[in-house]
Motif scaffolding. Structure first.
Motif, PDB file in Angstrom:
ATOM      1  N   PHE A   1       5.471  14.944  -2.044  1.00 34.31           N
ATOM      2  CA  PHE A   1       5.780  15.856  -3.141  1.00 34.31           C
ATOM      3  C   PHE A   1       5.402  17.276  -2.725  1.00 34.31           C
ATOM      4  N   SER A   2       6.327  18.205  -2.907  1.00 35.26           N
ATOM      5  CA  SER A   2       5.999  19.621  -2.717  1.00 35.26           C
ATOM      6  C   SER A   2       5.777  20.287  -4.074  1.00 35.26           C
ATOM      7  N   ASP A   3       6.068  19.558  -5.148  1.00 40.48           N
ATOM      8  CA  ASP A   3       5.915  20.054  -6.519  1.00 40.48           C
ATOM      9  C   ASP A   3       4.884  19.186  -7.231  1.00 40.48           C
ATOM     10  N   ALA A   4       3.716  19.751  -7.497  1.00 39.32           N
ATOM     11  CA  ALA A   4       2.643  18.987  -8.131  1.00 39.32           C
ATOM     12  C   ALA A   4       3.018  18.530  -9.537  1.00 39.32           C
ATOM     13  N   SER A   5       3.838  19.299 -10.217  1.00 36.64           N
ATOM     14  CA  SER A   5       4.261  18.922 -11.567  1.00 36.64           C
ATOM     15  C   SER A   5       5.088  17.639 -11.548  1.00 36.64           C
ATOM     16  N   ALA A   6       5.894  17.466 -10.503  1.00 38.60           N
ATOM     17  CA  ALA A   6       6.693  16.247 -10.370  1.00 38.60           C
ATOM     18  C   ALA A   6       5.787  15.038 -10.150  1.00 38.60           C
ATOM     19  N   LEU A   7       4.747  15.215  -9.350  1.00 42.81           N
ATOM     20  CA  LEU A   7       3.791  14.125  -9.137  1.00 42.81           C
ATOM     21  C   LEU A   7       3.044  13.824 -10.428  1.00 42.81           C
ATOM     22  N   SER A   8       2.670  14.854 -11.155  1.00 42.77           N
ATOM     23  CA  SER A   8       1.977  14.674 -12.433  1.00 42.77           C
ATOM     24  C   SER A   8       2.794  13.807 -13.389  1.00 42.77           C
ATOM     25  N   LYS A   9       4.099  14.035 -13.391  1.00 45.09           N
ATOM     26  CA  LYS A   9       4.986  13.248 -14.253  1.00 45.09           C
ATOM     27  C   LYS A   9       4.986  11.785 -13.823  1.00 45.09           C
TER      28      LYS A   9
ATOM     29  N   MET B   1       0.846  -1.194   0.000  1.00 42.38           N
ATOM     30  CA  MET B   1       0.000   0.000   0.000  1.00 42.38           C
ATOM     31  C   MET B   1       0.878   1.241   0.000  1.00 42.38           C
ATOM     32  N   LYS B   2       0.602   2.152  -0.937  1.00 40.85           N
ATOM     33  CA  LYS B   2       1.370   3.393  -0.991  1.00 40.85           C
ATOM     34  C   LYS B   2       0.426   4.581  -0.843  1.00 40.85           C
ATOM     35  N   ILE B   3       0.847   5.549  -0.013  1.00 35.40           N
ATOM     36  CA  ILE B   3       0.106   6.801   0.146  1.00 35.40           C
ATOM     37  C   ILE B   3       0.994   7.943  -0.328  1.00 35.40           C
ATOM     38  N   VAL B   4       0.445   8.792  -1.189  1.00 34.98           N
ATOM     39  CA  VAL B   4       1.168   9.958  -1.692  1.00 34.98           C
ATOM     40  C   VAL B   4       0.567  11.222  -1.088  1.00 34.98           C
ATOM     41  N   ILE B   5       1.433  12.094  -0.589  1.00 37.63           N
ATOM     42  CA  ILE B   5       1.015  13.418  -0.112  1.00 37.63           C
ATOM     43  C   ILE B   5       1.604  14.456  -1.059  1.00 37.63           C
ATOM     44  N   CYS B   6       0.791  15.398  -1.493  1.00 37.69           N
ATOM     45  CA  CYS B   6       1.292  16.486  -2.340  1.00 37.69           C
ATOM     46  C   CYS B   6       0.759  17.807  -1.811  1.00 37.69           C
ATOM     47  N   ASP B   7       1.694  18.658  -1.344  1.00 37.04           N
ATOM     48  CA  ASP B   7       1.321  19.965  -0.794  1.00 37.04           C
ATOM     49  C   ASP B   7       2.512  20.896  -0.982  1.00 37.04           C
ATOM     50  N   ASP B   8       2.274  22.084  -1.505  1.00 39.55           N
ATOM     51  CA  ASP B   8       3.400  22.998  -1.750  1.00 39.55           C
ATOM     52  C   ASP B   8       3.838  23.739  -0.487  1.00 39.55           C
ATOM     53  N   SER B   9       3.130  23.507   0.624  1.00 41.21           N
ATOM     54  CA  SER B   9       3.562  24.031   1.922  1.00 41.21           C
ATOM     55  C   SER B   9       4.353  22.940   2.633  1.00 41.21           C
ATOM     56  N   LEU B  10       5.634  23.184   2.861  1.00 42.25           N
ATOM     57  CA  LEU B  10       6.475  22.177   3.504  1.00 42.25           C
ATOM     58  C   LEU B  10       6.013  21.884   4.929  1.00 42.25           C
ATOM     59  N   ARG B  11       5.510  22.908   5.609  1.00 39.91           N
ATOM     60  CA  ARG B  11       5.019  22.705   6.971  1.00 39.91           C
ATOM     61  C   ARG B  11       3.789  21.799   6.975  1.00 39.91           C
ATOM     62  N   ASP B  12       2.840  22.057   6.050  1.00 46.81           N
ATOM     63  CA  ASP B  12       1.648  21.211   5.977  1.00 46.81           C
ATOM     64  C   ASP B  12       2.014  19.796   5.541  1.00 46.81           C
ATOM     65  N   LEU B  13       2.967  19.690   4.636  1.00 45.59           N
ATOM     66  CA  LEU B  13       3.424  18.385   4.166  1.00 45.59           C
ATOM     67  C   LEU B  13       3.960  17.564   5.339  1.00 45.59           C
ATOM     68  N   SER B  14       4.758  18.209   6.180  1.00 50.45           N
ATOM     69  CA  SER B  14       5.330  17.543   7.348  1.00 50.45           C
ATOM     70  C   SER B  14       4.264  17.173   8.370  1.00 50.45           C
ATOM     71  N   ASN B  15       3.302  18.075   8.599  1.00 48.40           N
ATOM     72  CA  ASN B  15       2.242  17.806   9.569  1.00 48.40           C
ATOM     73  C   ASN B  15       1.384  16.617   9.148  1.00 48.40           C
ATOM     74  N   ILE B  16       1.056  16.553   7.850  1.00 49.31           N
ATOM     75  CA  ILE B  16       0.243  15.444   7.346  1.00 49.31           C
ATOM     76  C   ILE B  16       0.998  14.122   7.490  1.00 49.31           C
ATOM     77  N   GLU B  17       2.295  14.161   7.185  1.00 50.79           N
ATOM     78  CA  GLU B  17       3.100  12.942   7.324  1.00 50.79           C
ATOM     79  C   GLU B  17       3.120  12.480   8.782  1.00 50.79           C
TER      80      GLU B  17
END
Length: 244
Positions: free
Chosen positions: A37-45, A1-17
């Motif tokens: 991912f903090s870059d949505a374009s990277a996740l899109s790729k 099972m894999k969970i992906v988090i994508c948020d351009d706020s590093l603080r929110d990204l860390s809190n969710i993790e």
């Protein structure tokens, strides 16, 4: 099972993790890897390259690629991963519903809200992996995933299953009642019988009016008078369940 988090706020990204790790620690049977991912374009790729996850936690407001863009990209590939949107505004809730997001959570995210969302996402993922309907046709038995069924019509004692890709599969003559034939589908709360001859998948309802449900294929499905109140209540409950 894999969970992906994508948020351009590093603080929110860390809190969710941190909340996800707390969830994993309190649920010994939950085993998943987390990718951030903090870059949505990277996740899109990654999505474009078919490197997919089971659950996506996406910030809605990111530039230039938004969370809604990512959701549309996933669904355009036929991907049925669970999508949870996390955002500062409720302005995009309708868009989230249109890509069949399972939850729409407002920041700041509480541990309780995210725990509940993950509980539901794990159940949703299991349903999408395991659930299928077995149809007897002239060509033999056909297995159809629940997620690929838009609606079913009972036509002269045969079942016509309308798939989300536009294909229509026809059963052999049915000896049981329509209700008995669709009994296993009715155990999945995505489905509701709206008429003596119609069963619809609520994931693909675009609009509900007094006497008709309009599906994503633009097909208008009749709603019987005796079922109208129940259908309305079930539809509204289903449509708003992810938005808490």
């Amino acid at each position: 099972m894999k969970i992906v988090i994508c948020d351009d706020s590093l603080r929110d990204l860390s809190n969710i993790e941190k909340i996800l790790l707390a969830y994993q620690n309190s649920h010994p049977d939950a085993h998943f890897d987390i990718e951030k991912f903090s870059d949505a374009s990277a996740l899109s790729k990654k999505i474009e390259e078919n490197e997919l996850a089971d659950i996506y936690l996406l910030d809605m407001i990111m530039m230039p690629t938004t969370g809604l863009d990512l959701g549309r990209q996933l669904r355009s590939l036929g991907n049925e991963s669970a999508i949870i949107y996390i955002t500062t505004s409720d302005d995009f809730a309708l868009g989230a519903y249109n890509v069949h997001a399972i939850r729409y959570l407002l920041k700041p995210i509480s541990r309780e809200k995210l725990f509940e969302a993950i509980d539901y996402a794990l159940t949703y993922t299991k349903i999408n992996i395991d659930a299928s309907y077995l149809l007897k046709t002239r060509g033999g038995l056909v297995t159809i995933p629940h997620s690929r069924i838009e609606y079913i019509e009972n036509v002269s004692r045969t079942l016509e299953i309308h798939r989300t890709d536009g294909e229509v599969l026809k059963s052999l003559f049915i000896r049981k009642s329509f209700e008995e034939e669709i009994g296993s589908l009715l155990e999945d709360r995505r489905f509701i019988q709206v008429h003596k001859s119609f069963l619809v998948n609520l994931n693909y309802v675009q609009q509900l009016s007094k006497n008709c449900i309009t599906m994503e294929s633009s097909t208008c499905i009749p709603v019987s008078k005796k079922r109208a109140a129940t259908v309305k209540n079930e539809y509204l409950s289903f449509a708003t369940e992810y938005y808490r």
